[in-house]
Design a protein around this motif. Sequence first.
Motif, PDB file in Angstrom:
ATOM      1  N   UNK A   1       0.870  -1.179   0.000  1.00 46.76           N
ATOM      2  CA  UNK A   1       0.000   0.000   0.000  1.00 46.76           C
ATOM      3  C   UNK A   1       0.906   1.228   0.000  1.00 46.76           C
ATOM      4  N   UNK A   2       0.911   1.952  -1.086  1.00 49.68           N
ATOM      5  CA  UNK A   2       1.865   3.041  -1.242  1.00 49.68           C
ATOM      6  C   UNK A   2       1.435   4.327  -0.544  1.00 49.68           C
ATOM      7  N   UNK A   3       0.252   4.355  -0.005  1.00 53.60           N
ATOM      8  CA  UNK A   3      -0.219   5.515   0.743  1.00 53.60           C
ATOM      9  C   UNK A   3      -0.002   5.260   2.231  1.00 53.60           C
TER      10      UNK A   3
ATOM     11  N   UNK B   1      -2.136 -10.086   1.286  1.00 56.63           N
ATOM     12  CA  UNK B   1      -1.735  -9.539   2.581  1.00 56.63           C
ATOM     13  C   UNK B   1      -1.204  -8.136   2.337  1.00 56.63           C
ATOM     14  N   UNK B   2      -1.776  -7.142   3.009  1.00 50.60           N
ATOM     15  CA  UNK B   2      -1.364  -5.756   2.825  1.00 50.60           C
ATOM     16  C   UNK B   2      -0.209  -5.395   3.751  1.00 50.60           C
ATOM     17  N   UNK B   3       0.589  -4.458   3.307  1.00 50.46           N
ATOM     18  CA  UNK B   3       1.632  -3.884   4.157  1.00 50.46           C
ATOM     19  C   UNK B   3       1.957  -2.491   3.628  1.00 50.46           C
ATOM     20  N   UNK B   4       2.502  -1.659   4.482  1.00 51.87           N
ATOM     21  CA  UNK B   4       2.923  -0.319   4.082  1.00 51.87           C
ATOM     22  C   UNK B   4       4.237   0.017   4.775  1.00 51.87           C
ATOM     23  N   UNK B   5       4.918   1.021   4.271  1.00 48.46           N
ATOM     24  CA  UNK B   5       6.208   1.409   4.841  1.00 48.46           C
ATOM     25  C   UNK B   5       6.037   1.995   6.238  1.00 48.46           C
TER      26      UNK B   5
END
Length: 782
Positions: free
Chosen positions: A429-431, A460-464
């Motif tokens: 997820x880039x946001x 499976x989602x992940x973000x920074x």
Amino acid sequence: MGGDLDEKTLSHDGSDAEYHSSDSDSDLERGHNARRKTIHRFQRSNAPSAYSSSSRETSGSHQHLLHTSPKKRKSSFYPYKVPQKVTRYCCWALLSTLIIFILSLIRASYTSSRQVEMGTMEKSPPKPPPWESFPFLKRYHGGIRTLGPKEANIPEYPRDDAEMRNNTTNITVIIVEQKPLPKSIPFDPYPELGKDYPEKQECFLDVDGTIKIPRVHYYSGVTNSFPDALMGSYQVLGLRDDMCFERFGRLGPYGYGYSVKRGGTGAGLHGDREGAEEVWSGREDGTEVDYTSIKWAKLQVACAEKNAARFPSLDQSPAKHLFLAEPTDQGQGLQEDKKEEEPAIEVESKLERRDDGDVLAASGNANATTAEPEKTEKHGSLLPRTAVLIRTWWDYQYRTEDILYLRSLITELSLLSGGEFTVHFLVHVRDDNAPIWADKKIYDRILENALPAEFRGMGTLWSERQMGLIYGGIQESFFRDLPVHGVYRSTFMPVQYFSHQHPEYDFVWNWEMDVRYTGHWYHFFDRVRQWTKAQPRKGLWERNGRFYIPSVHGSWEDFKQMVRVQTEMGTDSPNNIWSGLKPPAGSDSSKIPGAPTSQPKSDKPIWGPEAPSDVLTGQDSDPTPLITHEKDHYEWGVGEEADLISLNPLFDPDGTTWFFTEDITGYNTTSGLPPRRAAITTTSRLSKRLLTLMHRETVIKHHTMFSEMWPASISLHHSLKAVYAPHPMYIDRRWPPQYLASVMNAGRNGASGGARTSVYGGREHNFKGTTWFYDAGFAPNL
């Protein structure tokens, strides 16, 4: 009297007209031009003239001036005298030009210095690399009508030039001669495991078990003069090279070659379609599969449940509650908590008060080795579970070719294998403002829109920002203006997190969306696993750091012994000059006065852990050799599952021009950078043991490295088994094999790294014409 003479002489010029008024004006004008020179001439004489007849005529100068014609003036050297005004203007112009020139030099010097500092220095176009002058190979696209036995095939490359000239006529004749289209054959690479393993249960394309899975078809033989792989080997890994796949046989079972109305993709409907119907000839009803209603998540779960007896029982890891609980979607994995929802955020407050040993003990058997399969009383050995993580992002636009590729991956690795592999999508997820870690509704909404309908439930989602919350406390250096928790510098952080959320998987493949394979997926994955498992540890790291080129190095045994000699004896290669004027990484010789500042000719073989001083302690499970390196007869490590499988050499970045060789975070670098290894591209298989160590190093010690260094360096520090699998790589031009070997293994002592002459860094353009590199140009064309 002399004084009076002088006065009269000086006043003589003023009264000249009084005594000689009768002379013509022309005489006066001629005399006037010579007065100045004449008066000075007679001032030097003080004696009166002997011919004076009166007191008024006191000097002979009077008569000389009027009666003696002046001497003729010498002609000037310059025919024309430049006016002073013009000369003045010229001088000003010259002075102004000099001032402007000096100021221009000062400005150019300042501008050049700024460009060097900012890195915007414009350079003249470099000369083209030597490989661009090599001719292209022409026999990659021969067509299936030129198929012939592999044993009788004469490859276009690599061969000697003289041999190529002698066979040119025969090749042309075979190309012109058209053969009838051969019959395709279903391909079944799944081995019979025997009585020691539970029997595999068949899986289907529907939950009710009515739609059988179509098989991939191949043609026996290879096309005429098809080039051999220059780097890597089919024979070494045990891959079949006597078969040929084409578009309908390879992709037809997954929707290629028939219309959308019939459940296909609509691709491949035009042009030559000969052989397209052979794919469905073996089916009972002879019809294509309708993929419009397929739900892959449910099919994977159903297949795994049917084959649950083939795998170890699921074990709830006590380490799971230490970290952020991830909301799970229906069909996400084999293990779901259906009783109650876990809290969105859960943090263990006691983590800071624990030492390394307490945290290690908290994870139970997560650090146990996976070298030997688990055994039960009822059945013999059990199989390990493996997850394949497809790396993608939330707004990725899936093309028709992507859909075909993903269907083949799920079908061949998961369903047809009886659940040995489970395919997941690790969606970035880039946001960072989307709180996917705090709100389940937001998480589910983003996940539903991130994947095509047929793949929903597998993501499976992940973000920074989420990684920053989980792996806090890491020093931020913004190396090359990139954040330390970013996907570029820390690709494996979400993989570590996924492994802790899914402890049922013994291994995890990190797989990029742009990877393609023209063969069968299970055949490749299985043969790579079996080969790496059989590799001994002696000389393993040294072999990992080199490209294997069969036409130059000979058999694998010859290559293995060559690497041993290069390591123990060293080489006289001029590339060793550029291997660095400093001690090997991790040594303390820099602290000793008078210690040598250059590396020895030979290399120390890696045998056991090569850890820096501040490595994570308390790792009782780190493998250690029981005997010395000299006494081992290539026995240690045979039969042990590899903790890391890389598809590119594990090179030593120390001393190379690779851009990220110093991207080290959290380590003590006062005595030098820690020992490390790297592999370009992050496509690799990692064991649960390796991922657990990577996670603990990050959480407890706040250690991390650039993505392509991190897994290999942790394996080096903790003595884990890391193996480079020399899979076949093709090339588009006729490189001289010896020259190719000198370019690819241009590092220290015949390795691919360890020196400034390494192919990694400023010389990576040499991979443009290969089939396996992150920016290879030949791979998409082929």
